[in-house]
Design a protein around this motif. Structure first.
Motif, PDB file in Angstrom:
ATOM      1  N   TYR A 197       0.804  -1.143  -0.028  1.00  0.00           N
ATOM      2  CA  TYR A 197       0.076   0.080   0.103  1.00  0.00           C
ATOM      3  C   TYR A 197       0.789   1.287   0.163  1.00  0.00           C
ATOM      4  O   TYR A 197       0.348   2.450   0.069  1.00  0.00           O
ATOM      5  CB  TYR A 197      -0.864  -0.148   1.229  1.00  0.00           C
ATOM      6  CG  TYR A 197      -2.096  -0.779   0.784  1.00  0.00           C
ATOM      7  CD1 TYR A 197      -3.419  -0.238   0.500  1.00  0.00           C
ATOM      8  CD2 TYR A 197      -2.144  -2.029   0.932  1.00  0.00           C
ATOM      9  CE1 TYR A 197      -4.484  -0.965  -0.002  1.00  0.00           C
ATOM     10  CE2 TYR A 197      -3.255  -2.910   0.672  1.00  0.00           C
ATOM     11  CZ  TYR A 197      -4.489  -2.450   0.382  1.00  0.00           C
ATOM     12  OH  TYR A 197      -5.561  -3.430   0.040  1.00  0.00           O
ATOM     13  N   ALA A 209      -3.309  -1.433   5.980  1.00  0.00           N
ATOM     14  CA  ALA A 209      -3.475  -1.020   4.582  1.00  0.00           C
ATOM     15  C   ALA A 209      -4.293   0.332   4.595  1.00  0.00           C
ATOM     16  O   ALA A 209      -3.602   1.179   3.775  1.00  0.00           O
ATOM     17  CB  ALA A 209      -4.388  -2.215   4.132  1.00  0.00           C
ATOM     18  N   ARG A 210      -5.112   0.339   5.288  1.00  0.00           N
ATOM     19  CA  ARG A 210      -5.783   1.852   5.100  1.00  0.00           C
ATOM     20  C   ARG A 210      -5.240   3.053   5.383  1.00  0.00           C
ATOM     21  O   ARG A 210      -5.149   3.700   4.823  1.00  0.00           O
ATOM     22  CB  ARG A 210      -7.290   1.734   5.968  1.00  0.00           C
ATOM     23  CG  ARG A 210      -8.233   2.650   5.532  1.00  0.00           C
ATOM     24  CD  ARG A 210      -9.239   2.003   4.535  1.00  0.00           C
ATOM     25  NE  ARG A 210     -10.019   2.866   3.751  1.00  0.00           N
ATOM     26  CZ  ARG A 210     -11.092   2.616   3.266  1.00  0.00           C
ATOM     27  NH1 ARG A 210     -11.756   1.430   3.469  1.00  0.00           N
ATOM     28  NH2 ARG A 210     -11.841   3.420   2.701  1.00  0.00           N
ATOM     29  N   GLN A 229      -2.370   3.643   2.934  1.00  0.00           N
ATOM     30  CA  GLN A 229      -2.941   3.821   1.556  1.00  0.00           C
ATOM     31  C   GLN A 229      -3.268   5.616   1.864  1.00  0.00           C
ATOM     32  O   GLN A 229      -2.895   6.255   0.936  1.00  0.00           O
ATOM     33  CB  GLN A 229      -4.095   3.088   1.317  1.00  0.00           C
ATOM     34  CG  GLN A 229      -4.851   3.789  -0.070  1.00  0.00           C
ATOM     35  CD  GLN A 229      -6.239   2.900  -0.238  1.00  0.00           C
ATOM     36  OE1 GLN A 229      -6.990   3.161   0.662  1.00  0.00           O
ATOM     37  NE2 GLN A 229      -6.125   2.295  -1.170  1.00  0.00           N
ATOM     38  N   ARG A 266       0.104   7.703   2.160  1.00  0.00           N
ATOM     39  CA  ARG A 266       0.704   7.511   0.808  1.00  0.00           C
ATOM     40  C   ARG A 266       0.220   8.877  -0.155  1.00  0.00           C
ATOM     41  O   ARG A 266       0.969   9.581  -0.781  1.00  0.00           O
ATOM     42  CB  ARG A 266       0.656   6.411   0.372  1.00  0.00           C
ATOM     43  CG  ARG A 266       1.241   6.143  -1.105  1.00  0.00           C
ATOM     44  CD  ARG A 266       2.917   6.020  -0.939  1.00  0.00           C
ATOM     45  NE  ARG A 266       3.436   7.400  -1.312  1.00  0.00           N
ATOM     46  CZ  ARG A 266       4.759   7.580  -0.366  1.00  0.00           C
ATOM     47  NH1 ARG A 266       5.453   6.535   0.009  1.00  0.00           N
ATOM     48  NH2 ARG A 266       5.220   8.830  -0.658  1.00  0.00           N
ATOM     49  N   ARG A 267      -1.202   8.564  -0.239  1.00  0.00           N
ATOM     50  CA  ARG A 267      -1.696   9.600  -1.076  1.00  0.00           C
ATOM     51  C   ARG A 267      -1.362  10.983  -0.560  1.00  0.00           C
ATOM     52  O   ARG A 267      -1.588  11.934  -1.298  1.00  0.00           O
ATOM     53  CB  ARG A 267      -3.154   9.362  -1.130  1.00  0.00           C
ATOM     54  CG  ARG A 267      -3.920  10.210  -2.290  1.00  0.00           C
ATOM     55  CD  ARG A 267      -5.141   9.666  -2.934  1.00  0.00           C
ATOM     56  NE  ARG A 267      -6.367   9.831  -1.883  1.00  0.00           N
ATOM     57  CZ  ARG A 267      -6.879   9.234  -1.104  1.00  0.00           C
ATOM     58  NH1 ARG A 267      -6.627   8.110  -1.243  1.00  0.00           N
ATOM     59  NH2 ARG A 267      -7.950   9.603  -0.431  1.00  0.00           N
ATOM     60  N   PRO A 319      -4.489  -2.157  -3.065  1.00  0.00           N
ATOM     61  CA  PRO A 319      -3.195  -1.198  -3.355  1.00  0.00           C
ATOM     62  C   PRO A 319      -3.257  -0.296  -4.472  1.00  0.00           C
ATOM     63  O   PRO A 319      -2.892   0.723  -4.623  1.00  0.00           O
ATOM     64  CB  PRO A 319      -2.018  -2.243  -3.499  1.00  0.00           C
ATOM     65  CG  PRO A 319      -2.553  -3.325  -2.640  1.00  0.00           C
ATOM     66  CD  PRO A 319      -4.014  -3.517  -3.100  1.00  0.00           C
ATOM     67  N   ASN A 330      -9.446   1.999  -4.327  1.00  0.00           N
ATOM     68  CA  ASN A 330     -10.633   1.511  -4.021  1.00  0.00           C
ATOM     69  C   ASN A 330     -11.786   1.654  -4.961  1.00  0.00           C
ATOM     70  O   ASN A 330     -11.858   2.375  -5.605  1.00  0.00           O
ATOM     71  CB  ASN A 330     -11.061   2.202  -2.751  1.00  0.00           C
ATOM     72  CG  ASN A 330      -9.836   2.124  -1.663  1.00  0.00           C
ATOM     73  OD1 ASN A 330      -9.001   1.370  -1.656  1.00  0.00           O
ATOM     74  ND2 ASN A 330      -9.669   2.903  -0.609  1.00  0.00           N
TER      75      ASN A 330
END
Length: 438
Positions: free
Chosen positions: A22, A291-292, A295, A298-299, A385, A388
């Protein structure tokens, strides 16, 4: 703007793989005996740590070994012996807090990079400069700092790498230096065995005094008393007008229970300051949490580097996770009640619930290993990854092709129609149900 590292927690090899899938640049994990996470830690031996380090390096990522215990003499005696085979696996840095252990490592392995743990409570630029002169490569700043204080440290000590926590649980004690669990339950938080006593509910018990003046309970079960809700307004004598509300309901009171940190809205400013690493707390959390959060952050980093305006939707995405309510911590000053959640000790469920993982796919169907109940018509989201995807499944079948009204829960395998625009790679994918909101 420099590109900061995104650092994610890894309590198990699966957490490590999920974090990298992710978008994490690095993970941190530790030996249970010498880090502050004894429970839910799969990196129990040299082989497991070596495999994790090797996997990180295969992916071109970093692996930091947490070694931030506050050691008593018995652990000092065994420390260098137990650390030596781990360092042969070449972790990218040690995360340490104790000056004595740091001294021993510097004497034995002078070239080993060391990051100063948040447990060392670095809250000013002079402290950061002191550790720079001791050969420390990076300082993980205390959670008690405000944005302007972080900025001043960056300006005063430009040669030191800085790391800042941006998400996760907050301790009621000063950067985790807590005595409560050790005092009440003989499980020392500073040895990695915290019982989270600050999260518990505490109820008033009817009492009297014995011959020595000690308080003794007069009721075997405090729950049998008739409950009267209480609202108390506390005032410290030296701070007139600085009121702190406290509440007790039928569940008790949670006066020491901190909300969770969420600082995604400050990622851009932290990057502009020149912070080198943004850290997510949570080595005992689920892989879905890893994961969440990875993610979203990262964005947030990528958007900030691209000059994009902050997307408030990222705040909502983090609400999908179970949490104790969110706060910015000390990054900006708040009134005291915004730090604590007095009414509830457990986590709020969040706006989404993991209902399954993908085990197989074909031209028509997704095969789901069910984790929680869901039904046709529910609003669902695939968390992958690659991005969504929200959709709703009109039908559901069991593994024998028979129609089902709902998936009962863990242990069941079901199939749902494959949605359009599905990413090709479904590794590390979670199926969530969007929960109805009041």
């Amino acid at each position: 703007m420099t590109t900061p590292e995104l650092l994610a927690p890894a309590g198990t090899p699966e957490h490590l793989e999920t974090a990298f899938a992710y978008g994490a640049d690095a993970v941190y994990a530790g030996q249970p005996r010498y880090s502050l996470r004894v429970r839910n830690n799969s990196f129990k031996d040299v082989a497991a740590l070596g495999a994790g380090i090797e996997r990180a390096h295969q992916l071109g990522k970093q692996f930091y070994l947490v070694s931030n215990i506050a050691p008593h003499n018995d652990k000092v005696r065994s420390y260098l012996r137990d650390l030596a085979p781990v360092l042969e696996q070449r972790p990218d840095a040690l995360i340490m807090s104790d000056p004595g252990l740091i001294m021993l490592v510097r004497e034995t392995w002078p070239d080993q990079p060391i990051h100063l743990s948040v447990q060392a409570n670095a809250v000013n630029w002079a402290t950061v400069e002191f550790w720079r002169r001791q050969g420390i490569n990076r300082v993980i700043l205390s959670r008690e700092l405000a944005l302007n204080e972080i900025r001043e440290i960056r300006e005063k000590v430009p040669a030191m790498e800085l790391e800042v926590f941006v998400h996760g649980a907050l301790c009621m004690a000063y950067s985790g230096r807590c005595l409560l669990s050790g005092y009440m339950n003989h499980r020392d938080a500073n040895q990695g065995a915290c019982t989270n006593a600050c999260r518990w509910d505490y109820k008033e018990v009817q009492h009297s005094t014995d011959q020595t003046g000690d308080l003794i309970a007069t009721s075997a079960n405090s729950a049998v008393r008739e409950f009267e809700p209480k609202e108390i307004l506390l005032e410290e004598p030296n701070r007139p007008g600085g009121y702190i509300p406290a509440y007790e309901d039928e569940h008790g009171t949670y006066i020491m229970n901190s909300k969770d940190l969420r600082a995604v809205q400050h990622v851009s400013e932290l990057i502009k300051m020149g912070v080198h690493s943004l850290k997510i707390e949570g080595r005992t959390k689920s892989t879905y949490y890893v994961a969440r959060t990875t993610q979203v952050y990262r964005r947030a980093i990528d958007d900030a580097l691209a000059g994009k305006a902050f997307d408030m939707h990222m705040m909502d995405e983090l609400e999908a996770l179970s949490n104790r309510g969110y706060t910015e911590g000390f990054l900006r000053r708040h009134v005291p009640q915004e730090y604590q959640t007095y009414e509830q000790g457990s986590s709020f469920l969040g706006t989404q619930q993991v209902v399954g993982t993908i085990t197989d796919t074909d031209d028509r169907w997704l095969t789901i290993d069910v984790k929680n109940k869901f039904a046709p018509g529910d609003q669902l989201e695939l968390v992958t990854p690659a991005g969504n995807l929200r959709f709703s499944a009109a039908t559901m079948e069991n593994r024998h092709g028979e129609a089902m009204d709902y998936a009962p829960g863990s242990g069941h395998i079901v199939k749902i129609p494959k949605p359009e625009n599905l990413p090709e790679n479904l590794d590390f994918t979670y199926l969530t149900r969007i929960l109805p909101q009041n």
